[in-house]
Design an enzyme around this catalytic site. Structure first.
Site, PDB file in Angstrom:
ATOM      1  N   GLU A   1       7.647 -22.152  21.896  1.00 32.55           N
ATOM      2  CA  GLU A   1       8.515 -20.977  22.120  1.00 32.55           C
ATOM      3  C   GLU A   1       8.081 -20.199  23.364  1.00 32.55           C
ATOM      4  OE1 GLU A   1       8.685 -18.449  18.542  1.00 32.55           O
ATOM      5  OE2 GLU A   1       8.341 -16.779  19.921  1.00 32.55           O
TER       6      GLU A   1
ATOM      7  N   ASN B   1       5.185 -21.786  17.939  1.00 30.43           N
ATOM      8  CA  ASN B   1       5.173 -20.586  18.778  1.00 30.43           C
ATOM      9  C   ASN B   1       4.715 -20.901  20.200  1.00 30.43           C
ATOM     10  OD1 ASN B   1       5.748 -19.349  16.324  1.00 30.43           O
ATOM     11  ND2 ASN B   1       4.636 -17.491  16.890  1.00 30.43           N
TER      12      ASN B   1
ATOM     13  N   ARG C   1       0.823  -1.212   0.000  1.00 29.35           N
ATOM     14  CA  ARG C   1       0.000   0.000   0.000  1.00 29.35           C
ATOM     15  C   ARG C   1       0.855   1.260   0.000  1.00 29.35           C
ATOM     16  NH1 ARG C   1      -4.768  -0.531   4.252  1.00 29.35           N
ATOM     17  NH2 ARG C   1      -3.009  -1.018   5.602  1.00 29.35           N
TER      18      ARG C   1
ATOM     19  N   LYS D   1       3.158 -24.023  12.653  1.00 31.08           N
ATOM     20  CA  LYS D   1       3.790 -22.768  13.111  1.00 31.08           C
ATOM     21  C   LYS D   1       3.183 -22.316  14.442  1.00 31.08           C
ATOM     22  CE  LYS D   1       6.221 -18.938  12.783  1.00 31.08           C
ATOM     23  NZ  LYS D   1       5.461 -17.922  13.452  1.00 31.08           N
TER      24      LYS D   1
END
Lengths: 314, 314, 314, 314
Positions: free
Chosen positions: C171, C168, C31, C164
């Site tokens: 993590e 996380n 953008r 994923k």
């Protein structure tokens, strides 16, 4: 007043009975013809005078959804539906909108009281508009316990089930707190009269409560719960409480721990703890406990490292 | 019967008063001369007829230790000491041995009831020999609540304080469960009448309890607890409960979470969460919130990644 | 190969750069006209030769949804879309179906690597059909780190973001474990060289890891993290991990505790702990810590009952 | 330099070997004569030239205590003892004082590295005076890994074992985080290639670590860990970490949850969850799962209320 009751199991059946004892006219429908006053929802609707009130008391999810869908078609503008089951509060909001589009009112009602409710009354938490709730007050007054408590109009549609959901979340935490305390006392060799300790706590202590009374009843029947397995279901409301907390960024360590303890109780063997055992084996040659018929992978016999030899080390 | 009472603060003073109302003769000693009937422990011992009974009601740890040490020297074989304070159960066992070496009996007694005990009675959990406990029954009968509960002889020396310790651990878990439920309801925009929901739960629900009654009293005074800080002390018994659980390899997730919530409530800023913030900054350039007057290290403004930009990623 | 890249922020911009260095032709849209190669999505699509591949790298939720909606209208059967953002895996499944209805392929791709990815490569977890993933392999090969790891085709559509998400969640747990250990060492008066202890652990220990390396970098910059606040955002994936676990009845005590610690870190004052303080005050006259300018309700000064007087009791 | 090594098991034996390869003269003693260079501690002491250095590598608790007691009698002023086992840091402080009273130095040394240490070196964390640590540096230099890390003088006596204890606490949390993530991925039907997902994470991700490498090795051997039981011991250091945290009022939710998961993994049946089941039965007539051969007390078949009927309610 006149009310239709859909679902006449242990809960709905007792509630219909309490309503009748209180002078209300109840038309009951159940899939079991032996329990049912009518043979179909159509007949139930036909038997009620407009503006009608219908109480839905069927399992949450698909059964409630299909009942409300069907009622939406059968009822008329000005009628009202109460969902007294254990629906998720987000479903209430959709149900309310679907019925409102046809001019039908909707109130959600969380109900607590279990098998004791017929005699003692049911605690009721309701959500909906002032007008809709007011119309149903004669029914709520009869169902609730005598006295000034046991009923709340908690907010807009969904508020009744939201409040009931949180009530159950609190209940999970309280039950687990008692259960942990009991386990620790049973494990101790200092306190030799565990059941009597719990009995004594029913007076004068900070933790006196109905759950403590129930706990003592359970110990009266089986002092060390020797006949039970440590296996506990969860009813959905605990899960929704945790999910609502996560959405609202509210930390719920105790309620979540209680829910997870139930999850773990239903596992024959914990996959996570297999992984912990595998990792211990990888770095330290720590003994792993193999399944029956398998050979343990570690050098040591199973259980041998309760006092860890310095030989293998994290 | 005749009894000496050492420590006449809010708790000991009220207990002495309840004993006197029950017809017992109490000789009280306190370091504050205005509260005290005698000027020294020696005078207290002199005023009592052998075989003497002395109730120690002073803070756990050093004050209790020094009082028991001194009583060991002043009392005679056949006398008996009750420790009604919040001592650690492992200390009881040592105290019992020290006194037994001089022929003096010992009973430990956990006491619950707080400021309500004077009128309603105190819940008592005691540990000691059958003979020692039997001798003190007239005193226990007067202190306990009317009714059949509120007293237990839980086991050998230490059992009273162990049971009381676990009682308090359960209390921590229950309080936290209520507190979490309240926070979630307050955070919700569906339930608009939170205090009334709690009020309603006092009848007919599974969670009805004295703690719920107290919670409603607190909300009556300050509906959103706006005047309080979220800061809670812990009294030692919660810590000992967790330590006893660790020694016995008993998992206590709920009680421990409640204890840790209290620890965290007393931190101005969490060191651990500083480290989490630092790590997030290291791997992702995530915004960290710097202290006032410091410059934020991250690229983004503080708080900017509530909705995380995909730019920086874990 | 030729690929369109939508979203050229820190993450998407670096990925485009790594692709160009690897010999691919990237047409980028953002953008921000200064970053963009084309002035519209229409122009991006026109510049690519059919069958086209377009990589979407914009924030999850509404931005990703509107981008995929628009691409669905602009692209043709046989084209393919990759969502490399942090979308919720349940959204992937809907996106895949919407695009499939127009004959457009879809692959979801979880990306890890943060600001280090441009040089070291990005770890990629992808979900989708064998054919769709195979077509994109030249791009994946360039983006991933050199070596045999750092890429997985984890399953059907949604599997990339699911993997994923769990990455996380792990993590979160690891970061919190390090953070708790650091807090305890800082609190100890036995270990006086905390930072050096962490430095030393980078070799030979069980906990050596990239997170430990980052932790040491953070301590190198600010040994006691004095310049940071204990305030940590969460990125959405931690919440989804917990919610997925609740749906699957999988207990995640560690990952959930790490998430809740982040929630709590962002509260100026814990509502739950206000309630705990209020309850303590109700039953025991325990000191409560009032807000500045308010009068404490308890009899004692704030903080006075760290060692609890026996006067007031739970 | 010359050093005595007491305890020649897997750990002590390998350390003696690494020291010899590094050019040191090691005189070893073990209760197993086949491993031992000398027949008694007396002979060990006689074989060493004053001022002597003796490394104790035996299990923590009674074996270490009795070895240090005996060395206190056999050694002379100016000699030095290293405790390289897993002793509790509070014991170190006492050991140091006992030996200091005889003029003997003391250093505590936490050792990490497991079966990999012989080749790769051992991470060492030591506590003691500057002088005592300096005297032993030739030995530490040989034992530690090549490179600049892997050794820290963490503080005064006890600091080595304190640091090692916290290292192990962190390790518990990390292992549990990986284990929970693995369980959730295994439970998902979206991610079909769980082992490959973990393999892929070894490069480019935030969670890359030695534990991840070990986890992949474990999955290489047994992809779903089908041959293992979910049963994990704890080594003492996790317990001490939690107890130290409770003493310091440091909240450790993640490390404690990891410890409790191990406790729970060793229970055939959870007593606490028996109580939860009993309570559910009391208030709701919920199905309880009776032990084999017992009759379930609830109205419903075991497991029947996974989707709870509205009939019975909390």
């Amino acid at each position: 007043m006149q009310i239709g009751m859909i679902g006449l199991g242990k809960m709905g059946g007792n509630m219909a009975e309490r309503l009748r004892r209180g002078g209300h006219e109840v038309v009951g429908y159940d899939r079991d013809p032996q329990l049912s006053d009518v043979s179909s929802l159509q007949e139930l609707v036909d038997r009620l005078q407009a503006p009608r009130a219908v109480w839905v008391m069927v399992p949450a999810g698909a059964p409630t959804q299909s009942t409300i869908d069907e009622l939406g078609k059968l009822l008329s503008a000005g009628d009202i539906v109460v969902d007294g089951g254990n629906s998720h509060y987000v479903d209430d909001q959709r149900h309310g909108e679907e019925l409102a589009a046809r001019g039908i009112g909707f109130v959600d009602c969380g109900v607590s009281g279990g098998v004791w409710g017929l005699e003692n009354g049911y605690a009721l938490m309701v959500g909906g508009s002032q007008d809709d709730v007011r119309r149903l007050m004669p029914v709520f007054e009869t169902l609730k316990p005598a006295g000034e408590d046991g009923f709340v109009h908690a907010g807009r549609i969904g508020a009744g089930h939201f409040a009931k959901m949180v009530h159950n979340g609190i209940e999970y935490g309280m039950m687990q707190a008692f259960a942990e305390g009991w386990e620790l006392l049973e494990a101790s060799d200092v306190v030799t009269d565990v059941a009597d300790s719990f009995r004594s706590w029913r007076q004068g202590t900070v933790i006196r409560s109905w759950l403590l009374d129930l706990l003592v009843r359970a110990l009266d029947e089986d002092e060390h719960l020797a006949g039970l397995r440590g296996y506990a279901q969860d009813s959905g409301e605990g899960r929704w409480t945790v999910q609502a907390a996560v959405e609202h960024a509210v930390p719920l360590p105790v309620i979540t721990a209680a829910l997870y303890a139930r999850f773990a109780s239903r596992q024959d063997d914990s996959p996570a703890m297999k992984m912990v055992a595998a990792l211990r084996n990888q770095f330290g040659g720590h003994a792993v406990t193999a399944k029956e018929g398998e050979v343990a992978k570690g050098a040591d016999a199973p259980g041998a490292d309760v006092v860890p030899p310095v030989e293998v080390e994290g």
